[in-house]
Design an enzyme around this catalytic site. Structure first.
Site, PDB file in Angstrom:
ATOM      1  N   TRP A 136      25.535   8.945   3.053  1.00 19.16           N
ATOM      2  CA  TRP A 136      26.669  10.234   3.774  1.00 19.16           C
ATOM      3  C   TRP A 136      27.865  10.392   3.061  1.00 19.16           C
ATOM      4  CZ3 TRP A 136      26.499  13.291   7.896  1.00 19.16           C
ATOM      5  CH2 TRP A 136      25.291  13.292   8.595  1.00 19.16           C
TER       6      TRP A 136
ATOM      7  N   TRP B 139      39.573  16.738   8.845  1.00 17.24           N
ATOM      8  CA  TRP B 139      38.617  16.766   9.814  1.00 17.24           C
ATOM      9  C   TRP B 139      39.069  17.290  11.130  1.00 17.24           C
ATOM     10  CZ3 TRP B 139      34.676  15.893   6.867  1.00 17.24           C
ATOM     11  CH2 TRP B 139      34.644  14.849   5.888  1.00 17.24           C
TER      12      TRP B 139
ATOM     13  N   TRP C 275      32.012  12.537   8.256  1.00 14.15           N
ATOM     14  CA  TRP C 275      30.851  11.865   7.810  1.00 14.15           C
ATOM     15  C   TRP C 275      30.548  10.829   8.833  1.00 14.15           C
ATOM     16  CZ3 TRP C 275      30.753   7.023   6.203  1.00 14.15           C
ATOM     17  CH2 TRP C 275      31.804   6.570   5.611  1.00 14.15           C
TER      18      TRP C 275
ATOM     19  N   ASN D  90      14.133  14.084   3.167  1.00 10.61           N
ATOM     20  CA  ASN D  90      15.305  13.563   2.491  1.00 10.61           C
ATOM     21  C   ASN D  90      16.070  15.133   2.249  1.00 10.61           C
ATOM     22  OD1 ASN D  90      17.301  12.223   0.841  1.00 10.61           O
ATOM     23  ND2 ASN D  90      16.441  13.271  -0.862  1.00 10.61           N
TER      24      ASN D  90
ATOM     25  N   TRP E  81      17.629   4.290  -6.328  1.00 16.33           N
ATOM     26  CA  TRP E  81      18.881   4.659  -5.619  1.00 16.33           C
ATOM     27  C   TRP E  81      18.944   3.768  -4.385  1.00 16.33           C
ATOM     28  CZ3 TRP E  81      22.620   7.931  -5.922  1.00 16.33           C
ATOM     29  CH2 TRP E  81      22.694   9.006  -6.890  1.00 16.33           C
TER      30      TRP E  81
ATOM     31  N   GLU F  95      13.850   6.685  -7.102  1.00 21.45           N
ATOM     32  CA  GLU F  95      14.135   6.564  -5.629  1.00 21.45           C
ATOM     33  C   GLU F  95      14.226   5.038  -5.169  1.00 21.45           C
ATOM     34  OE1 GLU F  95      15.369   9.575  -4.529  1.00 21.45           O
ATOM     35  OE2 GLU F  95      14.854  10.629  -6.388  1.00 21.45           O
TER      36      GLU F  95
END
Ligand code: FAD
Length: 483
Positions: A390, A314, A367, A349, A286, A283
């Site tokens: 995102w 959108w 987003w 998360n 990441w 993690e």
């Protein structure tokens, strides 16, 4: 011979394992400086970040004072302030730890050039990452776009440098009046909310600052790490480290985490298995990967990484966005997450993924609207992690979840919050419902609703969108984009 030094604190608000501060303290008396950057290129900090920063600067000032130092605070454009201070205070060495956003890199580069041109020794260091974004590449020297090979290549770099101790002493550099006059008290930075003071939930949840970060890491390695592989997906449990805001503000660094984990594992003092420790490190991986992406894609927060999404249909809807922001969508897990965020400045998360997916896919909101809301409300709001995450959820990112994989917030709730504990905590008006009904109260019988005191559309909203309809509409929109 001593050399009057200036250490410019940015996202490195700690004394230990701070190589730039250590270099300054070794050289001579130090002007420790934090500038609330209001330069034209900077994205203004969100409200929750401003609150955290205020508390963190306060504790940093206290820690420096215990070492004989003093934290000077200023507000303005560092491009203007820094050269002036260096000249007026007779500084010979300037140090800082590197940052990775394009506008920050440009500013640092400009300042380094200008000050070096005046004969000032300017030194920059890495304190924020295990590997800086340009250090991990493909075999042909290119940036890596997919997490697994990225992390494999990063792991092959071997152990990160051992963390440095905090300097023994950080003597304050006496300042001329002209520089002293530029400093402001913390309260004048206006970082904390006053009218209204909405930070009560954050004060209750967090201890910003280096000591709070170290305590949280020790607690996590000593007990919380046990079962991380499974528990990290359970918002109803304290199954993750909650180190993200501390890491973002640099109150603790990833090398410290890496070494603390390895030391505890070797000494048999770490709770949890080797798999738990590996998963936790991945993690952190990441986080590294997100910084790698941001460095190589400076407009990650504003532009689709996958440009096919520029044609995505959108359907901007301010009313729907506002209901999502306030936790009034009528979907319990989504509302619980959005209310946790609003109250504490943090969200689990798994729930971040669910609320983001719901906004983007079930509601067809861009987003970037979600990224902006998170930027304002998260205490860990981070240019790299937020934008990359995102885009990951949207499907427009580098190594992204495919767009057609749409989280069902009901089954996500049933799987990851099976007793509804998390939902009951944040959506108390549903607390009386059974475990079976809590994730989809609109399907509960009249009698169950009555007994739980729930009236859909009155005490709790009806769903903003029918989940099956929303899912199909999202798939159609995706197909339209591809065509
Ligand atoms: C839509 C969305 C937005 C997000 N925005 C942010 C953000 O602004 N800032 C932020 O720090 N994280 C963000 N994340 C990633 C992740 O949710 C948080 O880092 C994590 O929840 C923090 O909790 P923790 O410290 O207990 O994590 P742990 O599970 O204990 O993980 C340890 C550390 O690893 C890093 N990390 C964990 N997961 C990720 C991830 N997916 N991407 C990047 N780094 C990660 C964090 O620094 C974290 O503190 C976002 C995720 C999503 C889905």
């Amino acid at each position: 011979m001593t050399k009057p030094a200036l250490h410019w604190f940015r996202n490195d608000l700690r004394l230990a394992d701070n190589p730039a501060l250590a270099a300054a303290a070794e050289a001579g008396p130090v002007l420790c400086l934090y500038i609330l950057d209001t330069g034209p290129e900077r994205r203004p900090l969100g409200g929750a970040s401003r609150w955290w920063l205020s508390r963190s600067l306060e504790t940093l000032g206290e820690a420096l004072a215990r070492k004989g130092g003093r934290l000077m605070l200023m507000q303005g454009d560092p491009a203007v302030l820094l050269p002036r201070i260096v000249t007026e205070a007779g500084i010979r060495l300037v140090t800082w730890n590197r940052r990775y956003e394009a506008s920050e890199i440009a500013l640092d580069r400009e300042l380094k050039e200008e000050l070096s041109g005046q004969g000032i020794d300017v030194r920059s260091f890495n304190s924020h990452l295990l590997n800086e974004p340009w250090q991990v590449t493909t075999t042909t020297g290119q940036p890596i776009k997919v997490f697994t090979p990225y992390w494999r290549a990063a792991r092959q770099k071997g152990e990160p440098a051992a963390p440095l101790p905090a300097p023994e002493r950080i003597p304050a550099l006496p300042l001329p009046d002209s520089v002293d006059a530029l400093t402001v008290p913390l309260s004048d930075l206006g970082l904390e909310p006053r009218k209204p003071d909405w930070a009560g939930g954050m004060r209750a949840a967090w201890a910003p600052g280096e000591a709070g970060a170290v305590m949280r890491l020790d607690d996590f390695i000593g007990s919380g790490l046990a079962g991380y592989v499974g528990d990290r997906d359970r918002p109803d449990r304290a199954g993750t480290s909650r180190l993200s805001p501390h890491l973002h503000f640099g109150e603790i660094g990833p090398c410290q985490i890496w070494h603390a984990l390895h030391h505890a594992s070797a000494a048999g003092e770490a709770a949890g298995s080797e798999q738990d420790a590996e998963k936790f490190l991945s993690e952190i991986g990441w986080r590294e990967f997100s910084h790698h992406l941001l460095f190589h894609t400076p407009d990650l927060a504003t532009r689709n990484y996958d440009s096919r999404f520029d044609a995505f249909p959108w359907q901007p809807d301010d009313a729907a966005l506002a209901r999502w922001q306030r936790g009034r969508t009528g979907i319990p897990l989504v509302d619980a997450g959005m209310r946790e965020l609003w109250t504490t400045g943090w969200m689990h998360n798994r729930v971040r993924m669910v609320v983001a997916s719901f906004l983007i896919k079930h509601l067809l909101q861009d987003w970037r609207a979600g990224e902006t809301w998170f930027w304002d409300t998260l205490v860990d709001a981070d240019a790299a992690n937020n934008a990359a995450s995102w885009q990951w959820v949207a499907g427009s990112g580098a190594d992204a979840s495919p767009y057609f994989r749409i989280f069902n917030p009901v089954t996500q709730g049933e799987t990851h919050d099976p007793r509804g504990t998390y939902v009951r905590r944040w959506v108390p008006e549903l607390a009386g419902l059974s475990d079976k009904d809590i994730h989809q109260p609109w399907k509960a019988s009249e009698r169950s609703l009555r007994e739980a005191g729930v009236r859909i559309g009155e005490t709790y909203p009806a769903p903003l969108v029918d989940l099956a309809f929303g899912r199909q509409r999202a798939l159609d929109a995706f197909a339209a984009m591809r065509n």
